[in-house]
Design an enzyme around this catalytic site. Structure first.
Site, PDB file in Angstrom:
ATOM      1  CB  SER A 109     -57.490  -9.517 -27.891  1.00 25.83           C
ATOM      2  OG  SER A 109     -57.043 -10.295 -26.791  1.00 25.83           O
ATOM      3  CE  LYS A 112     -60.065  -9.335 -24.268  1.00 24.44           C
ATOM      4  NZ  LYS A 112     -58.991 -10.184 -24.756  1.00 24.44           N
ATOM      5  CB  SER A 167     -56.574  -6.593 -24.567  1.00 26.44           C
ATOM      6  OG  SER A 167     -57.133  -7.545 -25.427  1.00 26.44           O
TER       7      SER A 167
END
Length: 428
Positions: A109, A112, A167
């Site tokens: 993640s 991101k 997240s």
């Protein structure tokens, strides 16, 4: 989307950013912290390639640890186990030390950050979107979720809080739908990575969900963080410890409808703390991740005595609880002690357009901030009006201590130091 699989997570939530209780930390499910793995995602090789990218300098393309200790520079921590890591001066871009900086690994993640840096400027924070079943159709099984519900309406501000604090892959997919869909968003991210000269990165899924061919590197993740931190909304979201998130609309016995809310908290342990990790002095973001194939990944930014460092750590081999944060904290400590002593082994390159603009005749390297040149007080005031936390305000003010993109050139502006609120967040 690739076939889903279960996740592996080792990072439980705490219920407060200031009360670090072991019982409360262990009582929360760890499933929401990370993106899941996919069966199609290959297991990374056990050793880095003999030759890697040399973007930022030849030494960064070499396997192993790269450091050049000058007089008085401390030695690196002895017990680092991460497959890849990097320590860089966020202002000058100097890489103080690195270990397999360009090793292409699953990013989880932390990807991101690139998603946010790419998509965040496209929609005003007050814009609303009613979620459809199609928006969430491709969210991978076992994904980290913030709790978005179909047929409910959310602001862009709500969605970005879900991306950064929890997240939330569901929030990523809704924002991707607003951006035209998963494929256009992936294309946008890959194009933006190329613009940032993040050439180790190949995006297959915008949320970091493990997928065949999806890779990045400690070097590239640090570029994403450095670019993102120049956007005041990015700075606010990634530094927010806790926030209120809209719940589901319900009807009572009298037929009246109401919509409540619930609290979400940041899963960045150096920002929110945990029973075995204290809040790091001067921490101000950025993003964590954890999947089966990526292991634990993290990029952080911190300030001390007017200096700002970026540290990225990917996949520690030691599997102790919160190990990625412990190794990051050690590298921050080393980096602050080594500033002006360790000789750089490379640099964080500027975006292609910035490098081209700088090389043009008559380029002005002293132009003002690209985000409109707002004052620190105005930025902090805007953060208050928009409901951000104190840490979000702190980083909004701190943004000028980081490099800013102005007239196509990365510049340094030291006029906006972190306020006392951030300085009080110290380790015991």
């Amino acid at each position: 989307m690739p076939a889903p699989n279960k996740i592996i997570s080792r990072s439980p939530m705490v219920t407060s950013a200031t009360v670090l209780s072991a019982l409360s930390a262990l009582s929360m499910s760890s499933v929401l912290l990370t993106a899941p793995a996919a069966l199609a995602a290959p297991v990374p090789s056990a050793a880095p390639p003999a030759r890697m990218s040399t973007v930022g300098g030849a030494r960064l393309g070499l396997p192993g640890t790269q450091v050049d200790l000058g007089d008085g520079a401390p030695v690196l921590p002895k017990d680092l186990s991460a497959r890849s890591w990097i320590v860089a001066d966020a202002e000058s871009g100097a890489v103080l030390a690195a270990h397999n900086a360009h090793w292409r690994l699953p990013p989880a993640s932390t990807l991101k950050m690139l998603f946010a840096d790419t998509v965040l400027p496209k929609f005003p924070r007050t814009q609303t979107h009613k979620v459809t079943p199609a928006d969430l159709a491709d969210v991978g099984a076992g994904s980290s979720l913030v709790g978005i519900k179909e047929k409910e309406t959310y602001t862009v501000h709500d969605l970005w809080l879900g991306v950064f604090l929890r997240s939330g892959n569901d929030a990523v997919h809704v924002l991707s739908a607003m951006n035209g869909g998963i494929k256009p968003t992936v294309d946008d991210m890959n194009a933006h990575a190329q613009e940032l000269q993040a050439l180790d990165t190949s995006v297959m899924s915008p949320d970091g969900y493990d997928a065949k061919g999806q890779v990045s590197s400690a070097y590239d993740l640090t570029l994403f963080a450095r670019s993102g931190m120049q956007k005041k909304d990015f700075r606010e979201y990634c530094s927010t410890v806790r926030a209120s998130f809209p719940g589901e609309t319900k009807k009572n016995k009298k037929g009246k409808t109401s919509r409540g809310s619930f609290e979400i908290q940041n899963t960045n342990r150096l920002l929110s703390g945990d029973y075995d990790v204290s809040v790091y002095q001067g921490i101000a973001g950025v993003k964590n991740g954890n999947t089966t194939h990526a292991g634990a990944t993290f990029t952080g930014v911190a300030e001390r005595d007017g200096r700002v460092l970026l540290v990225t750590v990917m996949n520690p081999e030691k599997k102790d609880h919160n190990e990625v944060y412990k190794e990051t904290a050690k590298l921050f400590d080393w980096g602050f002690a080594a500033l002006d002593k360790a000789r750089p082994v490379g640099e964080l390159v500027p975006p292609r357009s910035a490098a081209e603009a700088k090389s043009r005749p008559g380029a002005n390297p002293s132009a003002g901030p690209a985000d409109g040149g707002s004052s620190p007080a105005a930025e902090a005031s805007a953060s208050v009006r928009n409901g951000s936390t104190g840490v979000g305000i702190a980083l909004g003010v701190a943004g000028g201590a980081l490099v800013v993109l102005a007239a196509g050139v990365f510049l340094v502006n030291r006029r906006w130091p972190l306020p006392d609120l951030m300085r009080r967040r110290t380790r015991p």
